[in-house]
Enzyme design. Structure first.
Site, PDB file in Angstrom:
ATOM      1  N   GLY A   1       0.879  -1.167  -0.018  1.00  0.00           N
ATOM      2  CA  GLY A   1       0.056  -0.013  -0.107  1.00  0.00           C
ATOM      3  C   GLY A   1       1.081   1.209   0.040  1.00  0.00           C
ATOM      4  O   GLY A   1       1.776   1.262  -0.868  1.00  0.00           O
TER       5      GLY A   1
ATOM      6  N   SER B   1       3.390   3.082   2.706  1.00  0.00           N
ATOM      7  CA  SER B   1       4.074   2.977   4.099  1.00  0.00           C
ATOM      8  C   SER B   1       3.992   4.197   4.842  1.00  0.00           C
ATOM      9  O   SER B   1       3.894   4.102   6.158  1.00  0.00           O
ATOM     10  CB  SER B   1       5.512   2.373   3.827  1.00  0.00           C
ATOM     11  OG  SER B   1       6.192   3.208   3.048  1.00  0.00           O
TER      12      SER B   1
ATOM     13  N   CYS C   1       5.894  -5.291  -0.037  1.00  0.00           N
ATOM     14  CA  CYS C   1       6.008  -3.976  -0.576  1.00  0.00           C
ATOM     15  C   CYS C   1       6.291  -2.922   0.424  1.00  0.00           C
ATOM     16  O   CYS C   1       7.109  -2.875   0.934  1.00  0.00           O
ATOM     17  CB  CYS C   1       4.837  -4.031  -1.581  1.00  0.00           C
ATOM     18  SG  CYS C   1       5.295  -2.590  -2.908  1.00  0.00           S
TER      19      CYS C   1
ATOM     20  N   ILE D   1       4.435  -3.010  -7.781  1.00  0.00           N
ATOM     21  CA  ILE D   1       3.814  -1.458  -7.959  1.00  0.00           C
ATOM     22  C   ILE D   1       4.592  -0.712  -7.199  1.00  0.00           C
ATOM     23  O   ILE D   1       4.707  -0.703  -5.743  1.00  0.00           O
ATOM     24  CB  ILE D   1       2.391  -1.921  -7.506  1.00  0.00           C
ATOM     25  CG1 ILE D   1       1.380  -2.754  -8.232  1.00  0.00           C
ATOM     26  CG2 ILE D   1       1.809  -0.411  -7.755  1.00  0.00           C
ATOM     27  CD1 ILE D   1       0.254  -2.992  -7.671  1.00  0.00           C
ATOM     28  N   ARG D   2       5.420   0.251  -7.846  1.00  0.00           N
ATOM     29  CA  ARG D   2       6.247   1.174  -7.165  1.00  0.00           C
ATOM     30  C   ARG D   2       6.867   0.721  -6.051  1.00  0.00           C
ATOM     31  O   ARG D   2       7.007   0.946  -4.863  1.00  0.00           O
ATOM     32  CB  ARG D   2       5.295   2.421  -6.245  1.00  0.00           C
ATOM     33  CG  ARG D   2       4.808   3.343  -7.392  1.00  0.00           C
ATOM     34  CD  ARG D   2       4.107   4.481  -6.918  1.00  0.00           C
ATOM     35  NE  ARG D   2       3.135   4.046  -5.796  1.00  0.00           N
ATOM     36  CZ  ARG D   2       3.155   4.550  -4.448  1.00  0.00           C
ATOM     37  NH1 ARG D   2       4.066   5.382  -4.128  1.00  0.00           N
ATOM     38  NH2 ARG D   2       2.100   4.226  -3.788  1.00  0.00           N
TER      39      ARG D   2
ATOM     40  N   HIS E   1       3.530  -8.050  -4.835  1.00  0.00           N
ATOM     41  CA  HIS E   1       2.411  -8.383  -4.184  1.00  0.00           C
ATOM     42  C   HIS E   1       1.757  -9.771  -4.580  1.00  0.00           C
ATOM     43  O   HIS E   1       0.852  -9.868  -5.215  1.00  0.00           O
ATOM     44  CB  HIS E   1       1.484  -7.232  -4.711  1.00  0.00           C
ATOM     45  CG  HIS E   1       1.725  -5.837  -4.262  1.00  0.00           C
ATOM     46  ND1 HIS E   1       1.087  -5.184  -3.348  1.00  0.00           N
ATOM     47  CD2 HIS E   1       2.292  -4.984  -4.707  1.00  0.00           C
ATOM     48  CE1 HIS E   1       1.524  -4.057  -3.236  1.00  0.00           C
ATOM     49  NE2 HIS E   1       2.247  -3.802  -4.294  1.00  0.00           N
TER      50      HIS E   1
ATOM     51  N   GLU F   1      -0.402 -11.054  -2.919  1.00  0.00           N
ATOM     52  CA  GLU F   1      -1.947 -10.877  -2.610  1.00  0.00           C
ATOM     53  C   GLU F   1      -2.657 -10.438  -3.501  1.00  0.00           C
ATOM     54  O   GLU F   1      -3.725 -10.449  -3.648  1.00  0.00           O
ATOM     55  CB  GLU F   1      -2.241 -10.016  -1.231  1.00  0.00           C
ATOM     56  CG  GLU F   1      -1.928  -8.526  -1.365  1.00  0.00           C
ATOM     57  CD  GLU F   1      -0.574  -7.998  -1.510  1.00  0.00           C
ATOM     58  OE1 GLU F   1       0.362  -8.854  -1.594  1.00  0.00           O
ATOM     59  OE2 GLU F   1      -0.407  -6.728  -1.189  1.00  0.00           O
TER      60      GLU F   1
HETATM   61  N1  GLN Z   1       6.445   2.624  -2.679  1.00  0.00           N
HETATM   62  C1  GLN Z   1       5.325   2.378  -1.766  1.00  0.00           C
HETATM   63  C2  GLN Z   1       5.698   3.115  -0.379  1.00  0.00           C
HETATM   64  O1  GLN Z   1       6.856   3.874  -0.234  1.00  0.00           O
HETATM   65  C3  GLN Z   1       5.186   1.083  -1.561  1.00  0.00           C
HETATM   66  C4  GLN Z   1       4.199   0.629  -2.888  1.00  0.00           C
HETATM   67  C5  GLN Z   1       3.157  -0.900  -2.674  1.00  0.00           C
HETATM   68  O2  GLN Z   1       3.075  -1.221  -1.425  1.00  0.00           O
HETATM   69  N2  GLN Z   1       2.922  -1.193  -3.752  1.00  0.00           N
HETATM   70  O3  GLN Z   1       5.106   2.786   0.404  1.00  0.00           O
END
Ligand code: GLN
Length: 267
Positions: free
Chosen positions: A55, A57, A88, A149-150, A238, A240
């Site tokens: 998500g 952080s 993540c 994702i990022r 991820h 999940e």
């Molecule tokens: N880059 C996000 C962060 O710094 C993490 C991205 C993710 O959990 N998909 O929290």
């Protein structure tokens, strides 16, 4: 054997984790297991294992106080040698050091002696999927459909010498977790474990996915995307967000082993 597994539910993909944990428990025929969302210290105290979802952080870190949770609360589950898994954003929170973070802007929980490089592959639009061989799932296991994702990667495994925290915190835009400042036998036991690299992503795979071009084979360096240190496990991607419950099943077996160990020791 009644076992409770929690998913930190402050923000992010906690619902998806709970669903996949239930599916994994069914596949593994784990009867009497409960899966709960965790927002308060009381809920946390029931857990035999904890997942920190993906998500954002920073938001998770800021939301913690609302239900009365603190980093120290969450960190104690690790100190008691209960399995903790971060995906993540969850991996970022479990790292002892994270870069690209404003000082004072984010608090880390810690537990993994690594430095993560946040947003390693770029922005949201540079998200990608890649089939990845995960040796820990067993020989000959089909590649896992990883989703990035990022995502952060582990860019450094931190040595265990004194003063490493100060060295890390002196780096630009880098924050460290307070967890290793704790003294006593539990803290010492936690640092006695070494960080094990469980999976790497070849650079061409990630570059092709994000930039659509090829690289020469000699440039094929791997990015570390899954690590384990004692009872603490972290993945950049991820699981999940896929329907594939194999990593969840693998991790539930770790929780089961930890519960059996604790019961044997009468703790
Ligand atoms: N880059 C996000 C962060 O710094 C993490 C991205 C993710 O959990 N998909 O929290």
């Amino acid at each position: 054997m009644p076992v409770t597994v929690g998913v930190l539910a402050l923000q992010g993909a906690f619902f998806e984790h709970v669903q996949l944990l239930k599916k994994a428990a069914e596949q593994e025929s784990l009867a009497g297991w409960e899966f709960i969302e965790v927002r308060t210290p009381q809920e946390l105290a029931q857990c035999d294992g904890l997942v920190l979802p993906g998500g954002e952080s920073t938001t998770m870190s800021l939301n913690k106080g609302k239900g009365g949770l603190t980093d120290a609360n969450v960190a104690t589950i690790g100190v008691h040698r209960k399995p903790v898994w971060g995906t993540c954003a969850g991996l970022i929170l479990l790292a002892e050091s994270a870069n690209k973070t404003k000082k004072g802007g984010q608090e880390l929980i810690g537990g993994l002696d690594v430095r993560v490089n946040r947003n390693h592959f770029g922005r949201q639009t540079e998200s990608f999927q890649a089939p990845l061989e995960l040796p820990f799932l067993g020989q000959g296991a089909a590649p896992f459909p990883t989703v990035f994702i990022r995502a952060p990667i582990v860019e450094r495994i931190l040595p265990h010498h004194k003063g490493i925290q100060t060295e890390e915190v002196n780096l630009e835009e880098t924050v460290v977790a307070p967890s290793r400042q704790a003294k006593g036998p539990a803290a010492e036991a936690a640092t006695a474990d070494h960080v094990e690299v469980l999976a790497t992503l070849s650079r061409p795979a990630s570059v092709i996915a994000t930039q659509g071009r090829d690289l020469s084979p000699e440039k094929e360096l791997g990015d570390i995307v899954a690590v384990q240190q004692g009872n603490v496990f972290g993945t950049s991607f991820h699981p999940e967000l896929t329907g594939d419950a194999r990593i969840h099943a693998w991790w539930l077996r770790q929780v089961q082993a930890a519960v059996l160990r604790r019961n044997k020791l009468g703790q």
